[in-house]
Motif scaffolding. Structure first.
Motif, PDB file in Angstrom:
ATOM      1  N   ALA A 278     -44.512 -83.639 -68.972  1.00  0.00           N
ATOM      2  CA  ALA A 278     -44.592 -82.877 -70.060  1.00  0.00           C
ATOM      3  C   ALA A 278     -44.620 -83.642 -71.318  1.00  0.00           C
ATOM      4  CB  ALA A 278     -43.532 -81.904 -70.425  1.00  0.00           C
ATOM      5  N   ALA A 279     -44.046 -84.851 -71.460  1.00  0.00           N
ATOM      6  CA  ALA A 279     -44.209 -85.718 -72.670  1.00  0.00           C
ATOM      7  C   ALA A 279     -45.264 -86.748 -72.505  1.00  0.00           C
ATOM      8  CB  ALA A 279     -42.760 -86.316 -72.898  1.00  0.00           C
ATOM      9  N   SER A 280     -45.955 -86.763 -71.134  1.00  0.00           N
ATOM     10  CA  SER A 280     -47.139 -88.043 -70.981  1.00  0.00           C
ATOM     11  C   SER A 280     -48.181 -87.803 -72.122  1.00  0.00           C
ATOM     12  CB  SER A 280     -47.315 -87.955 -69.541  1.00  0.00           C
ATOM     13  OG  SER A 280     -48.107 -86.758 -69.162  1.00  0.00           O
ATOM     14  N   THR A 281     -48.753 -88.687 -72.299  1.00  0.00           N
ATOM     15  CA  THR A 281     -50.112 -88.793 -72.967  1.00  0.00           C
ATOM     16  C   THR A 281     -51.202 -88.179 -72.258  1.00  0.00           C
ATOM     17  OG1 THR A 281     -49.408 -90.871 -74.039  1.00  0.00           O
ATOM     18  CG2 THR A 281     -51.745 -90.314 -74.157  1.00  0.00           C
ATOM     19  N   GLU A 282     -51.089 -88.250 -70.909  1.00  0.00           N
ATOM     20  CA  GLU A 282     -52.268 -87.513 -70.251  1.00  0.00           C
ATOM     21  C   GLU A 282     -52.147 -86.051 -70.274  1.00  0.00           C
ATOM     22  OE1 GLU A 282     -54.385 -87.600 -65.892  1.00  0.00           O
ATOM     23  OE2 GLU A 282     -52.636 -88.815 -66.305  1.00  0.00           O
ATOM     24  N   VAL A 283     -50.948 -85.476 -70.298  1.00  0.00           N
ATOM     25  CA  VAL A 283     -50.899 -83.897 -70.291  1.00  0.00           C
ATOM     26  C   VAL A 283     -51.127 -83.635 -71.760  1.00  0.00           C
ATOM     27  CG1 VAL A 283     -49.200 -82.263 -70.282  1.00  0.00           C
ATOM     28  CG2 VAL A 283     -49.098 -83.738 -68.323  1.00  0.00           C
ATOM     29  N   ALA A 284     -50.556 -84.265 -72.740  1.00  0.00           N
ATOM     30  CA  ALA A 284     -51.223 -84.007 -74.038  1.00  0.00           C
ATOM     31  C   ALA A 284     -52.679 -83.886 -74.363  1.00  0.00           C
ATOM     32  CB  ALA A 284     -50.579 -85.035 -75.209  1.00  0.00           C
ATOM     33  N   GLU A 285     -53.316 -84.912 -73.770  1.00  0.00           N
ATOM     34  CA  GLU A 285     -54.865 -85.198 -73.868  1.00  0.00           C
ATOM     35  C   GLU A 285     -55.459 -83.751 -73.093  1.00  0.00           C
ATOM     36  OE1 GLU A 285     -55.126 -89.980 -74.161  1.00  0.00           O
ATOM     37  OE2 GLU A 285     -55.396 -88.938 -72.437  1.00  0.00           O
ATOM     38  N   LEU A 286     -54.936 -83.603 -72.031  1.00  0.00           N
ATOM     39  CA  LEU A 286     -55.355 -82.347 -71.186  1.00  0.00           C
ATOM     40  C   LEU A 286     -55.414 -81.088 -72.021  1.00  0.00           C
ATOM     41  CD1 LEU A 286     -54.242 -83.308 -67.667  1.00  0.00           C
ATOM     42  CD2 LEU A 286     -56.484 -82.967 -68.258  1.00  0.00           C
ATOM     43  N   ASN A 287     -54.124 -80.913 -72.626  1.00  0.00           N
ATOM     44  CA  ASN A 287     -53.943 -79.757 -73.430  1.00  0.00           C
ATOM     45  C   ASN A 287     -54.656 -79.659 -74.630  1.00  0.00           C
ATOM     46  OD1 ASN A 287     -52.211 -78.225 -71.566  1.00  0.00           O
ATOM     47  ND2 ASN A 287     -50.218 -79.291 -72.611  1.00  0.00           N
ATOM     48  N   VAL A 288     -54.951 -80.830 -75.311  1.00  0.00           N
ATOM     49  CA  VAL A 288     -55.752 -80.616 -76.484  1.00  0.00           C
ATOM     50  C   VAL A 288     -57.046 -80.469 -75.984  1.00  0.00           C
ATOM     51  CG1 VAL A 288     -57.086 -82.154 -78.118  1.00  0.00           C
ATOM     52  CG2 VAL A 288     -54.342 -82.384 -77.909  1.00  0.00           C
ATOM     53  N   LEU A 289     -57.781 -80.840 -75.118  1.00  0.00           N
ATOM     54  CA  LEU A 289     -59.219 -80.688 -74.661  1.00  0.00           C
ATOM     55  C   LEU A 289     -59.270 -79.073 -74.144  1.00  0.00           C
ATOM     56  CD1 LEU A 289     -60.016 -83.920 -72.793  1.00  0.00           C
ATOM     57  CD2 LEU A 289     -60.812 -83.128 -75.014  1.00  0.00           C
ATOM     58  N   LEU A 290     -58.022 -78.791 -73.349  1.00  0.00           N
ATOM     59  CA  LEU A 290     -58.473 -77.357 -72.855  1.00  0.00           C
ATOM     60  C   LEU A 290     -58.379 -76.188 -74.045  1.00  0.00           C
ATOM     61  CD1 LEU A 290     -56.253 -77.706 -69.637  1.00  0.00           C
ATOM     62  CD2 LEU A 290     -58.418 -77.108 -69.702  1.00  0.00           C
ATOM     63  N   LEU A 291     -57.173 -76.608 -74.940  1.00  0.00           N
ATOM     64  CA  LEU A 291     -57.256 -75.779 -76.048  1.00  0.00           C
ATOM     65  C   LEU A 291     -58.549 -75.733 -76.916  1.00  0.00           C
ATOM     66  CD1 LEU A 291     -55.501 -74.221 -77.909  1.00  0.00           C
ATOM     67  CD2 LEU A 291     -54.710 -76.071 -79.209  1.00  0.00           C
ATOM     68  N   ILE A 292     -59.157 -76.834 -77.093  1.00  0.00           N
ATOM     69  CA  ILE A 292     -60.530 -76.550 -77.819  1.00  0.00           C
ATOM     70  C   ILE A 292     -61.428 -75.926 -76.922  1.00  0.00           C
ATOM     71  CG2 ILE A 292     -62.435 -78.091 -78.471  1.00  0.00           C
ATOM     72  CD1 ILE A 292     -60.386 -80.467 -79.047  1.00  0.00           C
ATOM     73  N   LEU A 293     -61.581 -76.254 -75.806  1.00  0.00           N
ATOM     74  CA  LEU A 293     -62.584 -75.279 -75.035  1.00  0.00           C
ATOM     75  C   LEU A 293     -62.276 -73.916 -74.848  1.00  0.00           C
ATOM     76  CD1 LEU A 293     -62.739 -77.965 -71.994  1.00  0.00           C
ATOM     77  CD2 LEU A 293     -64.771 -77.261 -73.656  1.00  0.00           C
ATOM     78  N   ALA A 294     -60.945 -73.705 -74.721  1.00  0.00           N
ATOM     79  CA  ALA A 294     -60.643 -72.101 -74.607  1.00  0.00           C
ATOM     80  C   ALA A 294     -60.820 -71.397 -75.813  1.00  0.00           C
ATOM     81  CB  ALA A 294     -59.014 -72.163 -73.814  1.00  0.00           C
ATOM     82  N   ARG A 295     -60.091 -71.943 -76.891  1.00  0.00           N
ATOM     83  CA  ARG A 295     -60.057 -71.254 -78.113  1.00  0.00           C
ATOM     84  C   ARG A 295     -61.194 -71.365 -79.096  1.00  0.00           C
ATOM     85  NH1 ARG A 295     -54.530 -69.961 -79.227  1.00  0.00           N
ATOM     86  NH2 ARG A 295     -53.606 -69.366 -77.345  1.00  0.00           N
ATOM     87  N   TYR A 296     -61.682 -72.657 -79.405  1.00  0.00           N
ATOM     88  CA  TYR A 296     -62.557 -72.809 -80.020  1.00  0.00           C
ATOM     89  C   TYR A 296     -64.069 -72.733 -79.683  1.00  0.00           C
ATOM     90  CZ  TYR A 296     -64.968 -75.078 -84.246  1.00  0.00           C
ATOM     91  OH  TYR A 296     -65.702 -75.230 -85.494  1.00  0.00           O
ATOM     92  N   PHE A 297     -64.313 -72.715 -78.558  1.00  0.00           N
ATOM     93  CA  PHE A 297     -65.678 -72.797 -77.750  1.00  0.00           C
ATOM     94  C   PHE A 297     -65.685 -71.336 -76.907  1.00  0.00           C
ATOM     95  CE2 PHE A 297     -66.030 -77.272 -78.986  1.00  0.00           C
ATOM     96  CZ  PHE A 297     -67.434 -77.183 -79.456  1.00  0.00           C
ATOM     97  N   ARG A 298     -64.335 -70.871 -76.772  1.00  0.00           N
ATOM     98  CA  ARG A 298     -64.405 -69.514 -76.113  1.00  0.00           C
ATOM     99  C   ARG A 298     -64.779 -69.511 -74.656  1.00  0.00           C
ATOM    100  NH1 ARG A 298     -66.162 -65.341 -80.804  1.00  0.00           N
ATOM    101  NH2 ARG A 298     -64.744 -66.056 -82.483  1.00  0.00           N
ATOM    102  N   GLN A 299     -64.369 -70.515 -74.235  1.00  0.00           N
ATOM    103  CA  GLN A 299     -64.722 -70.881 -72.759  1.00  0.00           C
ATOM    104  C   GLN A 299     -63.522 -70.398 -71.448  1.00  0.00           C
ATOM    105  OE1 GLN A 299     -67.678 -71.768 -71.525  1.00  0.00           O
ATOM    106  NE2 GLN A 299     -67.943 -71.734 -73.532  1.00  0.00           N
ATOM    107  N   ALA A 300     -62.543 -69.625 -72.140  1.00  0.00           N
ATOM    108  CA  ALA A 300     -61.508 -69.010 -71.272  1.00  0.00           C
ATOM    109  C   ALA A 300     -61.529 -67.657 -71.059  1.00  0.00           C
ATOM    110  CB  ALA A 300     -60.143 -69.664 -71.526  1.00  0.00           C
ATOM    111  N   ALA A 301     -61.548 -66.973 -70.207  1.00  0.00           N
ATOM    112  CA  ALA A 301     -61.404 -65.645 -69.875  1.00  0.00           C
ATOM    113  C   ALA A 301     -60.041 -65.001 -70.148  1.00  0.00           C
ATOM    114  CB  ALA A 301     -62.037 -65.072 -68.458  1.00  0.00           C
ATOM    115  N   PRO A 302     -59.884 -63.952 -70.344  1.00  0.00           N
ATOM    116  CA  PRO A 302     -58.441 -63.363 -70.759  1.00  0.00           C
ATOM    117  C   PRO A 302     -57.569 -63.721 -69.471  1.00  0.00           C
ATOM    118  CG  PRO A 302     -59.875 -61.788 -71.485  1.00  0.00           C
ATOM    119  CD  PRO A 302     -60.748 -62.728 -70.608  1.00  0.00           C
ATOM    120  N   GLY A 303     -56.273 -64.360 -69.717  1.00  0.00           N
ATOM    121  CA  GLY A 303     -55.450 -64.590 -68.862  1.00  0.00           C
ATOM    122  C   GLY A 303     -55.694 -65.955 -68.122  1.00  0.00           C
TER     123      GLY A 303
END
Length: 257
Positions: A230-255
């Protein structure tokens, strides 16, 4: 108008072919265009006015194969790797500020300075693969690429950014198949972040599809990690990219996020 006797028929102005003679040799190819047209008309005249279809065959008990392509499902975050909603909202606001700052810097650069980097053509996929850190040595070790500095990223035109995003999606998918959880290394993550920061919000359809592909693959990479990471840099980078894709570019479906 000329008068004709009852037993006299006027001669034809144009020659009339002998229809019976032309249609008698159907086994042979037509001799000219007229003969071909006569054969077509003869076959059309022979067709009945009403056609009855044959009785439909019994439906097979075998299930029909769907023509819809099958994609790997997006995987939810493992326990302990979820993103806090308050932090997500704060980060997305800062990401929007970064994008706006890049647009201002780009406008200033165009007025004051010429291009500083000699960039390869977009058709040179191998060169860009090395620059963005996706190339590997025969031993499997990644080739050291060029970091996405501000000056380098600003020189990318909007069309070039979309092209590199599509290329990066293909490179990420190939890296996932070959390297698994090690597909997203830090240089690659930095380049993905830089491209997303420069990517136009008005996406081409192909680019949007590739962003969805990146999102799916990154969820599978994240699923290989556990609470201990949870505290690793790789997981932080993954969550940052996934957050941008999911919320900013809306690439995540509900759930899915």
């Amino acid at each position: 108008m000329a008068d004709f006797d009852d037993d006299e028929f006027p001669r034809s102005v144009l020659p009339v072919a002998d229809r019976a003679r032309l249609l008698s040799a159907k086994d042979e190819p037509p001799g000219d265009g007229l003969e071909y047209l006569l054969r077509v008309r003869d076959e059309a005249d022979a067709l009945p006015d009403v056609l009855t279809s044959r009785r439909a065959a019994r439906p097979s008990s075998r299930p029909l194969r769907s023509l819809q392509p099958e994609f790997d499902a997006c995987l939810p975050p493992p326990a302990g790797l979820e993103v806090d909603d308050a932090w997500a909202a704060e980060f997305l606001a800062s990401f929007a500020d970064v994008r706006q700052s890049l647009r201002r810097w780009d406008a200033l650069r165009r007025k004051r300075r010429p291009a500083e980097h000699k960039l390869p053509a977009l058709s040179d996929a191998q060169a860009w693969c090395r620059i963005c850190g996706w190339a590997t040595h025969p031993s499997g070790e990644p080739v050291r690429g060029s970091p996405p500095t501000l000056a380098l990223v600003l020189e990318l035109e909007p069309l070039a950014v979309q092209t590199l995003v599509r290329m990066s999606a293909d490179w990420l998918e190939a890296a996932w198949e070959e390297q698994g959880a090690g597909a997203l290394q830090r240089p690659r993550a930095l380049w993905l972040f830089a491209l997303l920061a420069r990517l136009d919000a008005d996406l081409l359809a192909d680019t949007a599809a590739r962003l969805r592909l990146v999102f799916r693959v990154l969820t599978r990479v994240r699923a290989r990690h556990g609470r201990a990471d949870a505290a690793s840099t790789e997981v932080a980078e993954l969550n940052v990219l996934l957050l941008i894709l999911a919320r900013y570019f809306r690439q995540a479906a509900p759930g899915e996020w």
